[in-house]
Write an enzyme that holds these catalytic residues in place. Structure first.
Site, short mmCIF file in Angstrom:
data_model
loop_
_atom_site.label_atom_id
_atom_site.label_comp_id
_atom_site.label_asym_id
_atom_site.label_seq_id
_atom_site.Cartn_x
_atom_site.Cartn_y
_atom_site.Cartn_z
N ASP A 107 5.97 1.98 1.08
CA ASP A 107 5.70 0.52 1.14
C ASP A 107 6.65 0.07 0.04
O ASP A 107 6.95 0.49 -0.86
CB ASP A 107 4.14 0.27 1.04
CG ASP A 107 3.90 -1.34 0.75
OD1 ASP A 107 4.48 -1.99 1.66
OD2 ASP A 107 3.10 -1.80 0.08
N ARG A 108 7.01 -1.40 0.19
CA ARG A 108 7.88 -2.08 -0.57
C ARG A 108 7.09 -2.69 -1.72
O ARG A 108 6.83 -2.28 -3.01
CB ARG A 108 8.82 -3.04 -0.03
CG ARG A 108 9.82 -3.51 -0.58
CD ARG A 108 10.41 -4.59 -0.11
NE ARG A 108 9.82 -6.12 -0.22
CZ ARG A 108 10.14 -7.23 0.16
NH1 ARG A 108 11.20 -7.21 1.02
NH2 ARG A 108 9.55 -8.26 -0.22
N ASP A 109 6.28 -3.81 -1.61
CA ASP A 109 5.82 -4.86 -2.49
C ASP A 109 4.43 -3.96 -2.98
O ASP A 109 3.58 -3.43 -2.22
CB ASP A 109 5.20 -5.94 -1.99
CG ASP A 109 6.62 -6.77 -1.44
OD1 ASP A 109 7.54 -6.57 -1.92
OD2 ASP A 109 6.37 -7.74 -0.44
N GLU B 248 4.02 -6.89 -6.62
CA GLU B 248 3.45 -7.69 -5.77
C GLU B 248 2.95 -9.02 -6.07
O GLU B 248 2.19 -9.24 -7.12
CB GLU B 248 1.79 -6.70 -5.21
CG GLU B 248 1.06 -7.61 -4.33
CD GLU B 248 1.78 -8.09 -2.89
OE1 GLU B 248 1.88 -9.33 -2.84
OE2 GLU B 248 1.85 -7.04 -2.42
N TYR C 9 4.53 -13.67 -1.10
CA TYR C 9 5.71 -13.58 -0.36
C TYR C 9 7.12 -13.87 -1.04
O TYR C 9 7.18 -14.67 -1.85
CB TYR C 9 5.57 -14.88 0.65
CG TYR C 9 4.26 -15.00 1.44
CD1 TYR C 9 4.11 -13.57 2.46
CD2 TYR C 9 3.50 -15.70 1.34
CE1 TYR C 9 3.02 -13.56 3.09
CE2 TYR C 9 2.28 -15.59 2.20
CZ TYR C 9 2.10 -14.73 3.06
OH TYR C 9 1.20 -14.41 3.75
N ASN D 68 5.55 -4.67 5.74
CA ASN D 68 5.59 -5.68 6.68
C ASN D 68 5.87 -7.12 6.08
O ASN D 68 5.62 -7.42 4.86
CB ASN D 68 3.86 -5.84 6.61
CG ASN D 68 2.92 -4.83 7.68
OD1 ASN D 68 3.76 -4.00 8.33
ND2 ASN D 68 1.72 -4.81 7.68
N ARG E 287 3.66 -3.74 13.05
CA ARG E 287 2.95 -4.23 11.93
C ARG E 287 2.00 -3.21 11.38
O ARG E 287 1.14 -2.74 12.00
CB ARG E 287 2.44 -5.66 12.23
CG ARG E 287 1.33 -6.06 10.98
CD ARG E 287 0.98 -7.37 11.19
NE ARG E 287 0.08 -7.93 10.37
CZ ARG E 287 0.25 -8.27 9.11
NH1 ARG E 287 1.38 -8.46 8.73
NH2 ARG E 287 -0.71 -8.66 8.38
N LYS E 288 2.16 -2.71 10.28
CA LYS E 288 1.33 -1.64 9.73
C LYS E 288 -0.20 -2.30 9.71
O LYS E 288 -0.21 -3.32 9.34
CB LYS E 288 1.30 -1.14 8.36
CG LYS E 288 2.89 -0.35 8.08
CD LYS E 288 3.19 -0.07 6.49
CE LYS E 288 3.72 -1.39 6.02
NZ LYS E 288 4.11 -1.24 4.44
N ASP F 15 -0.06 0.77 -1.35
CA ASP F 15 -1.01 0.19 -2.37
C ASP F 15 -2.01 -0.82 -1.60
O ASP F 15 -3.21 -1.03 -2.02
CB ASP F 15 -0.54 -0.90 -3.17
CG ASP F 15 0.04 -2.06 -2.30
OD1 ASP F 15 0.89 -1.94 -1.39
OD2 ASP F 15 -0.09 -3.30 -2.99
N LYS F 16 -2.03 -0.48 -0.03
CA LYS F 16 -2.91 -1.28 0.74
C LYS F 16 -3.51 -0.21 1.85
O LYS F 16 -2.87 0.77 2.10
CB LYS F 16 -2.34 -2.43 1.50
CG LYS F 16 -2.26 -3.83 0.82
CD LYS F 16 -1.83 -4.87 1.70
CE LYS F 16 -2.34 -6.28 1.50
NZ LYS F 16 -1.77 -6.97 2.23
MG LIG Z 1 2.20 -3.43 -0.47
ZN LIG Z 2 5.85 -5.95 14.29
#
Ligand SMILES: [Mg+2]
Ligand SMILES: [Zn+2]
Length: 186
Positions: free
Chosen positions: A16-18, A24, A27, A59, A110-111, A136-137
């Site tokens: 994951d990125r953020d 995090e 946006y 996402n 979308r995860k 992280d989610k």
């Molecule tokens: Mg994340």
């Molecule tokens: Zn999508």
């Protein structure tokens, strides 16, 4: 028997990125807002050295919400890849989902849906059972589970406290670097 090259599958770390690679902060619509965790570069170098591919799956409903244009996020990711390349780290691909069911469409990327993982599997011939998802989610853990990946929750970012989905990660680590150093020994 000599294995034909096409029969040899690749392994990958899906990240994951953020909240995993960079902080995090809500946006993120510009490069200026990206702040990397202290040991991100060390972690990614370790992944690279161990022969795993580095694939980011993120996402980005920021596009569906019209806070950023798709082009802006694409450009941000080009910059991202460039920046890492200058540090001798090859990010193989960044996949992002621009959707959100409330704002544009009910997609399959979308995860926790696994459209991005399946795309990567096809493009890079990834052996999912031997690959990892780190996030992280709870949606990161869930997408890992539904894809047959081994899953790791990191305590950075949301640290799993979003509670959107009831899922249990295979492992929990303090941060990305700690996770990679441990996993590589598994
Ligand atoms: Mg994340
Ligand atoms: Zn999508």
């Amino acid at each position: 028997m000599v294995l034909k090259k096409k029969n040899i599958k690749n392994v990958a770390f899906f990240l994951d990125r953020d909240g995993v690679i960079n902080h995090e902060i809500g946006y993120i619509n510009s490069w200026k807002k990206i702040k990397f965790y202290k040991n991100t570069f060390k972690a990614l170098r370790l992944i690279q050295k161990s022969g795993y591919k580095i694939i980011i799956v993120t996402n980005q409903s920021i596009i569906a919400r019209k806070i950023a244009k798709k082009k802006e996020i694409q450009n941000l990711h080009y910059k991202f890849i460039d920046f890492f390349e200058k540090k001798n780290i090859k990010i193989n691909k960044i996949y992002f989902c621009p959707h959100h069911p409330k704002f544009n469409k009910n997609c399959n990327c979308r995860k926790p849906k696994n459209g991005m993982i399946l795309k990567a599997k096809k493009k890079f011939n990834i052996d999912l059972k031997k690959s990892w998802m780190i996030g992280d989610k709870s949606s990161d853990i869930k997408v890992g589970k539904v894809s047959g990946l081994k899953t790791v929750l990191v305590k950075t970012g949301y640290g799993g406290l979003d509670k959107n989905y009831k899922v249990k990660p295979d492992y929990v680590f303090e941060n990305l670097y700690k996770a990679i150093t441990k996993i590589i020994k598994i």
